[in-house]
Design a protein around this motif. Structure first.
Motif, PDB file in Angstrom:
ATOM      1  N   VAL A  90      -6.883  -1.375  -6.908  1.00 26.16           N
ATOM      2  CA  VAL A  90      -5.583  -1.428  -6.347  1.00 26.16           C
ATOM      3  C   VAL A  90      -5.491  -2.199  -5.263  1.00 26.16           C
ATOM      4  O   VAL A  90      -4.791  -3.069  -4.814  1.00 26.16           O
ATOM      5  CB  VAL A  90      -5.332  -0.156  -6.120  1.00 26.16           C
ATOM      6  CG1 VAL A  90      -3.915  -0.055  -5.244  1.00 26.16           C
ATOM      7  CG2 VAL A  90      -4.703   0.711  -7.334  1.00 26.16           C
ATOM      8  N   LEU A  91      -6.453  -2.127  -4.329  1.00 26.11           N
ATOM      9  CA  LEU A  91      -6.755  -2.978  -3.026  1.00 26.11           C
ATOM     10  C   LEU A  91      -6.821  -4.295  -3.239  1.00 26.11           C
ATOM     11  O   LEU A  91      -6.154  -5.149  -2.617  1.00 26.11           O
ATOM     12  CB  LEU A  91      -7.613  -2.184  -2.045  1.00 26.11           C
ATOM     13  CG  LEU A  91      -7.348  -0.766  -1.520  1.00 26.11           C
ATOM     14  CD1 LEU A  91      -8.572  -0.227  -0.731  1.00 26.11           C
ATOM     15  CD2 LEU A  91      -6.069  -0.777  -0.585  1.00 26.11           C
ATOM     16  N   LEU A 133      -6.216   4.788  -3.901  1.00 30.76           N
ATOM     17  CA  LEU A 133      -6.183   3.337  -3.499  1.00 30.76           C
ATOM     18  C   LEU A 133      -7.851   3.014  -3.746  1.00 30.76           C
ATOM     19  O   LEU A 133      -8.873   2.950  -3.189  1.00 30.76           O
ATOM     20  CB  LEU A 133      -6.411   3.426  -1.941  1.00 30.76           C
ATOM     21  CG  LEU A 133      -4.820   3.768  -1.216  1.00 30.76           C
ATOM     22  CD1 LEU A 133      -4.753   3.626   0.186  1.00 30.76           C
ATOM     23  CD2 LEU A 133      -3.867   2.522  -1.778  1.00 30.76           C
ATOM     24  N   THR A 134      -7.956   2.862  -5.073  1.00 31.51           N
ATOM     25  CA  THR A 134      -8.999   2.367  -5.631  1.00 31.51           C
ATOM     26  C   THR A 134      -9.539   0.679  -5.206  1.00 31.51           C
ATOM     27  O   THR A 134      -8.543   0.228  -4.708  1.00 31.51           O
ATOM     28  CB  THR A 134      -9.218   2.439  -7.177  1.00 31.51           C
ATOM     29  OG1 THR A 134      -8.182   1.591  -7.527  1.00 31.51           O
ATOM     30  CG2 THR A 134      -8.974   3.842  -7.641  1.00 31.51           C
ATOM     31  N   TYR A 143      -4.309   4.740   8.721  1.00 31.64           N
ATOM     32  CA  TYR A 143      -5.030   3.791   7.654  1.00 31.64           C
ATOM     33  C   TYR A 143      -5.097   2.433   8.060  1.00 31.64           C
ATOM     34  O   TYR A 143      -5.868   1.698   8.058  1.00 31.64           O
ATOM     35  CB  TYR A 143      -4.796   4.232   6.186  1.00 31.64           C
ATOM     36  CG  TYR A 143      -5.336   3.398   5.151  1.00 31.64           C
ATOM     37  CD1 TYR A 143      -6.856   3.245   5.249  1.00 31.64           C
ATOM     38  CD2 TYR A 143      -4.860   2.783   4.299  1.00 31.64           C
ATOM     39  CE1 TYR A 143      -7.519   2.281   4.470  1.00 31.64           C
ATOM     40  CE2 TYR A 143      -5.348   1.795   3.291  1.00 31.64           C
ATOM     41  CZ  TYR A 143      -6.621   1.876   3.551  1.00 31.64           C
ATOM     42  OH  TYR A 143      -7.150   0.932   2.435  1.00 31.64           O
ATOM     43  N   PHE A 158      -4.732  10.382  -1.646  1.00 33.22           N
ATOM     44  CA  PHE A 158      -4.502   8.928  -1.239  1.00 33.22           C
ATOM     45  C   PHE A 158      -5.943   8.232  -1.528  1.00 33.22           C
ATOM     46  O   PHE A 158      -5.521   6.923  -2.110  1.00 33.22           O
ATOM     47  CB  PHE A 158      -3.902   8.683   0.172  1.00 33.22           C
ATOM     48  CG  PHE A 158      -2.498   8.982   0.079  1.00 33.22           C
ATOM     49  CD1 PHE A 158      -1.626   9.349  -0.982  1.00 33.22           C
ATOM     50  CD2 PHE A 158      -1.933   8.738   1.308  1.00 33.22           C
ATOM     51  CE1 PHE A 158      -0.372   9.586  -0.841  1.00 33.22           C
ATOM     52  CE2 PHE A 158      -0.504   8.755   1.462  1.00 33.22           C
ATOM     53  CZ  PHE A 158       0.226   9.509   0.366  1.00 33.22           C
ATOM     54  N   LYS A 159      -7.028   8.760  -1.135  1.00 27.70           N
ATOM     55  CA  LYS A 159      -8.137   7.826  -1.432  1.00 27.70           C
ATOM     56  C   LYS A 159      -8.388   7.659  -3.047  1.00 27.70           C
ATOM     57  O   LYS A 159      -9.018   6.691  -3.386  1.00 27.70           O
ATOM     58  CB  LYS A 159      -9.467   8.642  -0.803  1.00 27.70           C
ATOM     59  CG  LYS A 159      -9.340   8.513   0.894  1.00 27.70           C
ATOM     60  CD  LYS A 159     -10.301   9.349   1.529  1.00 27.70           C
ATOM     61  CE  LYS A 159     -11.760   8.868   1.365  1.00 27.70           C
ATOM     62  NZ  LYS A 159     -12.809   9.691   2.259  1.00 27.70           N
ATOM     63  N   ARG A 215     -10.920   3.081   4.105  1.00 27.41           N
ATOM     64  CA  ARG A 215     -10.619   4.003   3.299  1.00 27.41           C
ATOM     65  C   ARG A 215     -11.948   4.958   3.062  1.00 27.41           C
ATOM     66  O   ARG A 215     -11.821   6.254   3.131  1.00 27.41           O
ATOM     67  CB  ARG A 215     -10.205   3.401   1.838  1.00 27.41           C
ATOM     68  CG  ARG A 215     -10.187   4.398   0.919  1.00 27.41           C
ATOM     69  CD  ARG A 215     -10.314   3.833  -0.724  1.00 27.41           C
ATOM     70  NE  ARG A 215     -11.761   3.305  -0.733  1.00 27.41           N
ATOM     71  CZ  ARG A 215     -12.070   2.358  -1.732  1.00 27.41           C
ATOM     72  NH1 ARG A 215     -11.266   1.917  -2.566  1.00 27.41           N
ATOM     73  NH2 ARG A 215     -13.471   1.912  -1.646  1.00 27.41           N
ATOM     74  N   ILE A 255       0.744  -1.139  -0.058  1.00 22.76           N
ATOM     75  CA  ILE A 255      -0.051  -0.148  -0.081  1.00 22.76           C
ATOM     76  C   ILE A 255       0.898   1.156  -0.070  1.00 22.76           C
ATOM     77  O   ILE A 255       0.854   2.182  -0.828  1.00 22.76           O
ATOM     78  CB  ILE A 255      -0.818  -0.088   1.246  1.00 22.76           C
ATOM     79  CG1 ILE A 255      -1.983  -1.122   0.817  1.00 22.76           C
ATOM     80  CG2 ILE A 255      -1.532   1.418   1.470  1.00 22.76           C
ATOM     81  CD1 ILE A 255      -3.126  -1.112   2.084  1.00 22.76           C
ATOM     82  N   ALA A 264       2.133   1.683  -3.421  1.00 16.46           N
ATOM     83  CA  ALA A 264       1.035   2.322  -4.404  1.00 16.46           C
ATOM     84  C   ALA A 264       0.944   3.646  -4.112  1.00 16.46           C
ATOM     85  O   ALA A 264       0.663   4.389  -5.266  1.00 16.46           O
ATOM     86  CB  ALA A 264      -0.247   1.407  -4.124  1.00 16.46           C
ATOM     87  N   LEU A 265       1.123   4.249  -2.942  1.00 13.53           N
ATOM     88  CA  LEU A 265       0.840   5.703  -2.376  1.00 13.53           C
ATOM     89  C   LEU A 265       2.253   6.196  -2.941  1.00 13.53           C
ATOM     90  O   LEU A 265       2.267   7.662  -2.621  1.00 13.53           O
ATOM     91  CB  LEU A 265       0.622   5.893  -1.230  1.00 13.53           C
ATOM     92  CG  LEU A 265      -0.657   5.234  -0.776  1.00 13.53           C
ATOM     93  CD1 LEU A 265      -0.688   5.390   0.775  1.00 13.53           C
ATOM     94  CD2 LEU A 265      -1.906   5.709  -1.422  1.00 13.53           C
ATOM     95  N   THR A 289     -11.222  -1.449   2.247  1.00 14.31           N
ATOM     96  CA  THR A 289     -12.048  -0.451   1.528  1.00 14.31           C
ATOM     97  C   THR A 289     -12.962   0.336   2.471  1.00 14.31           C
ATOM     98  O   THR A 289     -13.353   1.431   2.469  1.00 14.31           O
ATOM     99  CB  THR A 289     -12.850  -1.083   0.481  1.00 14.31           C
ATOM    100  OG1 THR A 289     -13.578  -2.365   1.087  1.00 14.31           O
ATOM    101  CG2 THR A 289     -12.011  -1.776  -0.600  1.00 14.31           C
TER     102      THR A 289
END
Length: 260
Positions: free
Chosen positions: A209-210, A205-206, A133, A201-202, A246, A60, A63-64, A243
């Protein structure tokens, strides 16, 4: 286009030395790609759950766009460790046959010292948001779990995050609670841009992606004896936890801003 998440798999060829500052007795090891790694063992205290937390937390962060060492799956042959003289280490190696997790070793890195190194508000806010998170309890003055390598800040050790999975009950409730331990975060005083970071970031993090990150969890890390759920159901609970958290980030964001 579907986003693909893949981790390389290496075979551990040499156990170099234990890293005794870690509670789970990680080790410096060499693999068949000739690189050195910090090796985290499935046979250590919290078992595969610590490896799952390390995997999800680290990927994660990646990804960010945050700096984390490459994570790889590290295979331990059944013959590995038989000649190890230390009985505790031999037991650990024997109990960790199969797939483990390793981080690329940042040779020459030094521990982050908040007194020496100033972190800019944007980066501090990004790291605080991440840790709130994923409920990471390990980024305090006592144990910053950050390194300075080539004059850059790097994040390591996410094995203590997602602590809801140690009881694995009421994940919905855990997903919507504020993270009170954020008050001890070493970078909280500098984290003045949490609202801006939250929006950025939200968007990154679709669900896709998650789901891709959660799908990285190896099947044999999900064979838990203490739960009724199947491997696929466990994987789905991780996805739903991430999710839900998030989508309710205002809860942990308010907590962080209140204690600031």
């Amino acid at each position: 286009m579907e986003k693909q998440f893949n981790l390389r798999t290496v075979n551990v060829t040499r156990y170099i030395t234990p890293l005794r500052e870690g509670g789970s007795l990680p080790a410096l090891a060499e693999a068949d790609d000739d690189f050195k790694y910090v090796l985290k063992f499935r046979g250590a205290g919290h078992g595969v759950k610590a490896l799952i937390a390390e995997l999800i937390g680290g990927e994660i962060a990646r990804a960010l766009g945050l700096p984390v060492p490459e994570l790889v799956f590290a295979n331990l042959d059944e013959a590995f460790g038989r000649t190890e003289g230390d009985e505790e280490i031999q037991d650990l190696l024997q109990g960790s046959q199969g797939l483990n997790l390793a981080l690329h070793f940042l040779s020459g890195a030094i521990n982050f010292d908040p007194v020496v190194t100033e972190v800019d508000p944007k980066l501090a806010s990004q790291i605080v948001w991440l840790d709130a998170y994923i409920t990471n309890v390990d980024r305090t003055f006592r144990n910053t779990n950050m390194l300075i390598w080539h004059k850059e800040l790097w994040l390591i050790d996410h094995g203590a995050c997602l602590y809801f999975h140690h009881s694995f009950t009421d994940w919905q409730g855990h997903a919507k609670v504020p993270f009170t331990l954020i008050k001890d975060h070493v970078l909280l005083p500098q984290a003045s841009q949490l609202k801006e970071v939250d929006a950025e970031f939200k968007a990154i993090l679709t669900d896709e992606v998650l789901r891709g990150i959660v799908n990285l969890i190896p099947q044999d890390w999900l064979q838990w004896e203490d739960v009724d759920e199947t491997a696929e159901q466990i994987r789905d609970i991780y996805f739903k936890f991430l999710t839900t958290r998030r989508d309710h980030s205002e809860i942990f964001l308010k907590q962080a801003n209140d204690v600031r």
